[in-house]
Design a protein around this motif. Structure first.
Motif, PDB file in Angstrom:
ATOM      1  N   UNK A   1      30.144 -38.940-129.901  1.00  0.00           N
ATOM      2  CA  UNK A   1      30.996 -39.095-128.608  1.00  0.00           C
ATOM      3  C   UNK A   1      32.192 -39.296-128.474  1.00  0.00           C
ATOM      4  N   UNK A   2      32.787 -40.296-129.350  1.00  0.00           N
ATOM      5  CA  UNK A   2      34.425 -40.212-129.633  1.00  0.00           C
ATOM      6  C   UNK A   2      35.233 -39.089-129.952  1.00  0.00           C
ATOM      7  N   UNK A   3      34.429 -38.357-130.686  1.00  0.00           N
ATOM      8  CA  UNK A   3      35.055 -36.980-131.362  1.00  0.00           C
ATOM      9  C   UNK A   3      35.103 -35.991-130.154  1.00  0.00           C
ATOM     10  N   UNK A   4      34.432 -36.150-129.452  1.00  0.00           N
ATOM     11  CA  UNK A   4      34.499 -35.283-128.125  1.00  0.00           C
ATOM     12  C   UNK A   4      35.439 -35.499-126.929  1.00  0.00           C
ATOM     13  N   UNK A   5      35.383 -37.115-126.738  1.00  0.00           N
ATOM     14  CA  UNK A   5      36.333 -37.847-125.949  1.00  0.00           C
ATOM     15  C   UNK A   5      37.188 -38.775-126.484  1.00  0.00           C
ATOM     16  N   UNK A   6      38.092 -38.652-127.480  1.00  0.00           N
ATOM     17  CA  UNK A   6      38.694 -39.533-128.266  1.00  0.00           C
ATOM     18  C   UNK A   6      39.368 -40.651-127.426  1.00  0.00           C
ATOM     19  N   UNK A   7      39.537 -40.502-126.028  1.00  0.00           N
ATOM     20  CA  UNK A   7      40.301 -41.563-125.440  1.00  0.00           C
ATOM     21  C   UNK A   7      39.321 -42.264-124.241  1.00  0.00           C
ATOM     22  N   UNK A   8      38.108 -41.966-124.560  1.00  0.00           N
ATOM     23  CA  UNK A   8      37.265 -42.632-123.403  1.00  0.00           C
ATOM     24  C   UNK A   8      36.924 -44.233-123.846  1.00  0.00           C
ATOM     25  N   UNK A   9      37.503 -45.045-122.800  1.00  0.00           N
ATOM     26  CA  UNK A   9      37.401 -46.503-123.152  1.00  0.00           C
ATOM     27  C   UNK A   9      36.039 -46.769-123.226  1.00  0.00           C
ATOM     28  N   UNK A  10      34.986 -46.048-122.826  1.00  0.00           N
ATOM     29  CA  UNK A  10      33.478 -46.700-122.783  1.00  0.00           C
ATOM     30  C   UNK A  10      32.936 -46.414-124.415  1.00  0.00           C
ATOM     31  N   UNK A  11      33.504 -45.350-124.816  1.00  0.00           N
ATOM     32  CA  UNK A  11      33.039 -45.107-126.462  1.00  0.00           C
ATOM     33  C   UNK A  11      33.694 -45.869-127.258  1.00  0.00           C
ATOM     34  N   UNK A  12      35.220 -46.164-127.093  1.00  0.00           N
ATOM     35  CA  UNK A  12      35.887 -46.938-127.932  1.00  0.00           C
ATOM     36  C   UNK A  12      35.353 -48.426-127.798  1.00  0.00           C
ATOM     37  N   UNK A  13      34.951 -48.850-126.873  1.00  0.00           N
ATOM     38  CA  UNK A  13      34.432 -50.569-126.376  1.00  0.00           C
ATOM     39  C   UNK A  13      33.166 -50.507-127.000  1.00  0.00           C
ATOM     40  N   UNK A  14      32.463 -49.465-127.066  1.00  0.00           N
ATOM     41  CA  UNK A  14      30.976 -49.488-127.380  1.00  0.00           C
ATOM     42  C   UNK A  14      30.900 -49.571-129.097  1.00  0.00           C
ATOM     43  N   UNK A  15      31.968 -48.887-129.533  1.00  0.00           N
ATOM     44  CA  UNK A  15      32.022 -48.970-131.014  1.00  0.00           C
ATOM     45  C   UNK A  15      32.446 -50.121-131.503  1.00  0.00           C
ATOM     46  N   UNK A  16      33.372 -50.847-130.821  1.00  0.00           N
ATOM     47  CA  UNK A  16      33.789 -52.150-131.336  1.00  0.00           C
ATOM     48  C   UNK A  16      32.721 -53.190-131.035  1.00  0.00           C
ATOM     49  N   UNK A  17      31.793 -53.037-130.081  1.00  0.00           N
ATOM     50  CA  UNK A  17      30.697 -53.851-129.954  1.00  0.00           C
ATOM     51  C   UNK A  17      29.816 -53.803-131.106  1.00  0.00           C
ATOM     52  N   UNK A  18      29.439 -52.553-131.659  1.00  0.00           N
ATOM     53  CA  UNK A  18      28.609 -52.307-132.729  1.00  0.00           C
ATOM     54  C   UNK A  18      29.264 -52.933-133.873  1.00  0.00           C
ATOM     55  N   UNK A  19      30.652 -52.768-134.133  1.00  0.00           N
ATOM     56  CA  UNK A  19      31.151 -53.371-135.227  1.00  0.00           C
ATOM     57  C   UNK A  19      31.187 -54.803-135.274  1.00  0.00           C
TER      58      UNK A  19
END
Length: 464
Positions: free
Chosen positions: A86-104
């Motif tokens: 998802x982030x590759x398709x939308x690199x600055x989308x805060x929703x995907x950035x925050x979701x990745x942070x949560x999984x990490x």
């Protein structure tokens, strides 16, 4: 050569049907995926979303929905893979950035998680959920740069009290009024929805002449800190007057500690596969008189069970040191130290004061014949040893300043601090050196080992 279809002679409704484009196959598949997710059938939801992705390969949301289904099953590596898609398709989308942070964060890769949460903080600074996760990650690392703009972060959290993990603010600031405001707002909608469905009348016989049924709810009925305190508590119940029910939603394998609880209980209910509403219904069917929540808002807690009313009397005890903010939670067990008289206004529950100390402990635990020596623990033989065996994420610069002043005043003294090797211990040593303690980080002694995952709090729904 085929002639184009002429529709002028057809009725208007027929022309409309012919001229309207056929719905995308992906639309129906996405709808099915959504229904399956709501029903908690995550493999089926994933199957439909994957099939929809074949029609819409550039749909970042579909990647995220597949990730969400994996996350519900705690398959974090697979969830991370799809979120990166998802982030590759939308690199600055805060929703995907925050979701990745949560999984990490949930994978205990805290340093990496902070990087993603920081990125969201720059793009979408007023995102209270992200701020909450950023704060907790940095507190778990003893990364006290989180305090540099504490006033602004608290403003963001205060402006949106319904978002974020209540446990975070307990770590970050000593403000019971803010804590109550946050949990009341966070539980308001869920509690309202659940309480509308509650059967207000309980089918119970009068308590006179029968045993009172007490139910304990937790996922910590195994080799866990809560059971180190409580195992003997279950064994000491007056079995002539009380029946003890255990409602266990842990997925941990059974061990000696759980067996002690089972041996002490009249009824054991494994409930990890049941929805919150069904758990409450099961407890009402068991004719519970008192339901005791041992989790509050700590890791894997399920407070909504009590919004559905598991029993006529519901009590919060031991696991969480603050108010639940839930109208359905009737009482909170405390003592005059943990909740002094002036602190009662910060609890939505009535306080049940214990006469001496609210915390039970197991006085039957065996003591080793010989304890470890100072040398075994890496401690100097002739020094004053100050100890802090709290989880390191509960320590703030304010306490640490006091401790470092003590080390300065007491020559040769050391601090025995609980922190795992690696980034956390390095951060604490740097903080000691920054405060000008003679001998610097050498005055902080080797820490005990422990697993931070046992005390980390759940990060909540990661796409919210």
């Amino acid at each position: 050569m085929n002639k184009p279809l002429r529709t002028k002679h057809l009725p208007k409704s027929a022309r409309r049907r012919l001229e309207t484009p056929a719905p995308s196959p992906a639309l129906a598949l996405k709808a099915e995926a959504g229904r399956a997710f709501i029903e908690a059938d995550y493999p089926r939801a994933r199957d439909f979303a994957t099939r929809a992705l074949a029609f819409e390969p550039d749909n970042a949301t579909l990647h995220a929905e597949i990730a969400s289904s994996f996350m519900q099953e705690k398959k974090y590596e697979l969830a991370l893979k799809h979120l990166m898609g998802a982030l590759k398709l939308e690199p600055t989308n805060p929703k995907w950035l925050s979701a990745i942070g949560t999984i990490l964060f949930l994978m205990d890769k805290l340093t990496d998680a902070v990087g993603f949460f920081e990125a969201v903080y720059q793009i979408e600074p007023e995102n209270a959920m992200n701020v909450s996760r950023l704060v907790q990650s940095q507190m778990n690392l003893c990364d006290w740069t989180v305090y540099k703009d504490q006033k602004n972060k608290l403003r963001i959290l205060d402006n949106d009290p319904a978002n974020g993990d209540p446990f975070t603010t307990l770590l970050y600031v000593d403000d019971a009024a803010l804590q109550k405001k946050r949990v009341v707002s966070k539980t308001k909608n869920k509690v309202t929805i659940s309480e509308r469905k509650v059967a207000r009348k309980f089918n119970r016989t009068p308590v006179a002449g029968r045993k009172i049924r007490i139910g304990y709810f937790s996922c910590d009925f195994f080799n866990h800190a809560t059971m180190f305190l409580m195992a003997r508590h279950f064994e000491l119940h007056d079995r002539d007057n009380y029946e003890i029910y255990i409602y266990d939603y842990s997925r941990e394998p059974s061990d000696v500690m759980r067996q002690r609880v089972l041996d002490a209980a009249d009824c054991y209910r494994p409930i990890h596969n049941l929805k919150d509403e069904d758990v409450a219904e099961l407890a009402r069917g068991d004719s519970l008189d008192i339901a005791i929540d041992l989790k509050g808002y700590t890791k894997d807690a399920r407070p909504t069970i009590f919004g559905f009313r598991a029993a006529p009397v519901q009590i919060s005890y031991l696991g969480y040191p603050g108010t639940t903010g839930m109208p359905a939670m009737d009482y909170f067990v405390a003592d005059a130290v943990t909740v002094p008289k002036e602190g009662r206004r910060h609890f939505s529950e009535k306080i049940l004061y214990m006469p001496n100390c609210y915390q039970v402990n197991d006085n039957s635990r065996p003591h080793p014949e010989t304890g470890p020596t100072r040398a075994d623990m890496g401690l100097p033989e002739d020094a004053v040893v100050f100890c802090s065996f709290n989880n390191h994420n509960k320590v703030s610069p304010a306490e640490f300043d006091i401790w470092m002043d003590l080390l300065k005043e007491v020559d040769g003294s050391v601090l025995w601090f609980l922190a795992v090797p690696g980034v956390i211990r390095d951060n604490i040593r740097k903080e000691a050196e920054a405060r000008g303690v003679p001998g610097g980080s050498d005055r902080l002694c080797r820490a005990l080992s422990y697993s931070p995952s046992h005390c980390a709090s759940a990060a909540g729904g990661y796409l919210s």
